[in-house]
Design a protein around this motif. Structure first.
Motif, PDB file in Angstrom:
ATOM      1  N   UNK A 169       1.088  -0.845  -0.033  1.00 30.45           N
ATOM      2  CA  UNK A 169       0.251  -0.549   0.002  1.00 30.45           C
ATOM      3  C   UNK A 169       0.902   1.185  -0.168  1.00 30.45           C
ATOM      4  N   UNK A 170      -0.273   2.911   0.079  1.00 30.38           N
ATOM      5  CA  UNK A 170       0.605   3.564   0.024  1.00 30.38           C
ATOM      6  C   UNK A 170       1.700   4.046   2.029  1.00 30.38           C
ATOM      7  N   UNK A 171       2.413   4.481   1.555  1.00 33.28           N
ATOM      8  CA  UNK A 171       3.247   4.843   3.121  1.00 33.28           C
ATOM      9  C   UNK A 171       2.236   6.025   3.782  1.00 33.28           C
ATOM     10  N   UNK A 172       2.579   6.328   5.203  1.00 33.26           N
ATOM     11  CA  UNK A 172       1.250   6.845   5.779  1.00 33.26           C
ATOM     12  C   UNK A 172       2.039   8.082   5.607  1.00 33.26           C
ATOM     13  N   UNK A 173       2.828   8.348   4.722  1.00 36.29           N
ATOM     14  CA  UNK A 173       2.533  10.349   4.997  1.00 36.29           C
ATOM     15  C   UNK A 173       2.193  10.588   3.606  1.00 36.29           C
ATOM     16  N   UNK A 174       2.863   9.516   2.806  1.00 39.35           N
ATOM     17  CA  UNK A 174       1.647  10.098   1.366  1.00 39.35           C
ATOM     18  C   UNK A 174      -0.007  10.262   1.941  1.00 39.35           C
ATOM     19  N   UNK A 175      -0.046   9.482   2.318  1.00 44.22           N
ATOM     20  CA  UNK A 175      -1.499   9.001   2.788  1.00 44.22           C
ATOM     21  C   UNK A 175      -2.256  10.106   3.370  1.00 44.22           C
ATOM     22  N   UNK A 176      -1.050  10.941   4.202  1.00 43.97           N
ATOM     23  CA  UNK A 176      -1.370  11.727   5.187  1.00 43.97           C
ATOM     24  C   UNK A 176      -1.559  13.629   3.527  1.00 43.97           C
ATOM     25  N   UNK A 177      -0.960  13.650   2.496  1.00 43.37           N
ATOM     26  CA  UNK A 177      -1.321  14.023   1.492  1.00 43.37           C
ATOM     27  C   UNK A 177      -2.769  14.033   0.933  1.00 43.37           C
ATOM     28  N   UNK A 178      -2.936  13.082   1.132  1.00 36.38           N
ATOM     29  CA  UNK A 178      -3.992  12.492  -0.139  1.00 36.38           C
ATOM     30  C   UNK A 178      -5.630  13.043   0.835  1.00 36.38           C
ATOM     31  N   UNK A 179      -4.987  12.758   3.013  1.00 35.41           N
ATOM     32  CA  UNK A 179      -6.289  13.342   3.411  1.00 35.41           C
ATOM     33  C   UNK A 179      -6.073  14.745   3.525  1.00 35.41           C
ATOM     34  N   UNK A 180      -4.817  15.388   2.945  1.00 27.18           N
ATOM     35  CA  UNK A 180      -5.090  16.741   3.025  1.00 27.18           C
ATOM     36  C   UNK A 180      -5.607  17.488   2.067  1.00 27.18           C
ATOM     37  N   UNK A 181      -4.770  16.310   0.472  1.00 25.21           N
ATOM     38  CA  UNK A 181      -5.174  17.586  -0.586  1.00 25.21           C
ATOM     39  C   UNK A 181      -7.643  16.773  -0.766  1.00 25.21           C
ATOM     40  N   UNK A 182      -8.220  15.946   0.275  1.00 21.43           N
ATOM     41  CA  UNK A 182      -9.373  15.978  -0.110  1.00 21.43           C
ATOM     42  C   UNK A 182     -10.061  16.638   0.266  1.00 21.43           C
TER      43      UNK A 182
END
Length: 182
Positions: A59-72
């Motif tokens: 899966x995606x690393x948590x750092x990139x998932x945090x980017x996705x959450x902010x972009x959302x």
């Protein structure tokens, strides 16, 4: 129109692929760990955003998932709607479950109303002259495996695949801007 690449690369492998894609498509690079408010404004105004991250445990690393959450947060106002999107991922192994990481990026882009542009390069043995190109056989996005050669982050063929993908994204963005998408 601006073509942006956002990536996370703790070991340098994903950054190397991001740089190859950027060189092929005249794109601007953004490391998700250092995004400023000015960078977010550039992303909000971009015509294309390609996302990249290593695959960790399928899966995606948590750092990139945090980017996705902010972009959302941009979803409510449709700020990324109708932008072109794409993705890339690196992993230690040739399979490395990179498809799952790409699918996470794809679903995010779809939910944001973005238009996904996949990879189209076919390598050998189907196209013998494309030895080393798209060795993972990925069309959802670009994938690369860590090189086993000393001092080389990624295989030359994987970097060339990224370069060609960057050119494809730039061509797609130019056609999108002119309203000439078939």
């Amino acid at each position: 129109m601006t073509f942006c690449i956002v990536y996370y690369s703790p070991e340098g492998h994903t950054k190397a692929l991001a740089e190859a894609i950027a060189a092929g498509g005249d794109a601007t690079l953004f490391d998700v760990t250092t995004l400023t408010e000015a960078d977010w404004t550039i992303l909000d105004n971009a015509g294309a955003i390609v996302m990249g991250a290593p695959t960790y445990m399928g899966g995606l690393p948590s750092v990139f998932t945090a980017f996705i959450e902010k972009a959302a947060a941009r979803w409510e106002h449709g700020l990324w709607r109708d932008k072109l999107a794409g993705g890339f991922s690196t992993a230690l192994h040739p399979a490395g479950d990179k498809l799952n990481a790409l699918m996470s990026m794809f679903v995010f882009a779809a939910q944001m109303g973005m238009v996904w542009i996949g990879a189209t390069e076919t390598g050998a043995p189907v196209v013998p002259e494309n030895e080393g190109i798209n060795t993972d056989g990925s069309w959802v996005g670009v994938t690369a495996s860590v090189s086993s050669k000393d001092g080389e982050l990624l295989k030359e063929g994987d970097l060339e695949t990224g370069h060609r993908y960057g050119a494809r994204m730039r061509q797609s963005l130019d056609r999108w801007e002119k309203g000439a998408i078939p």
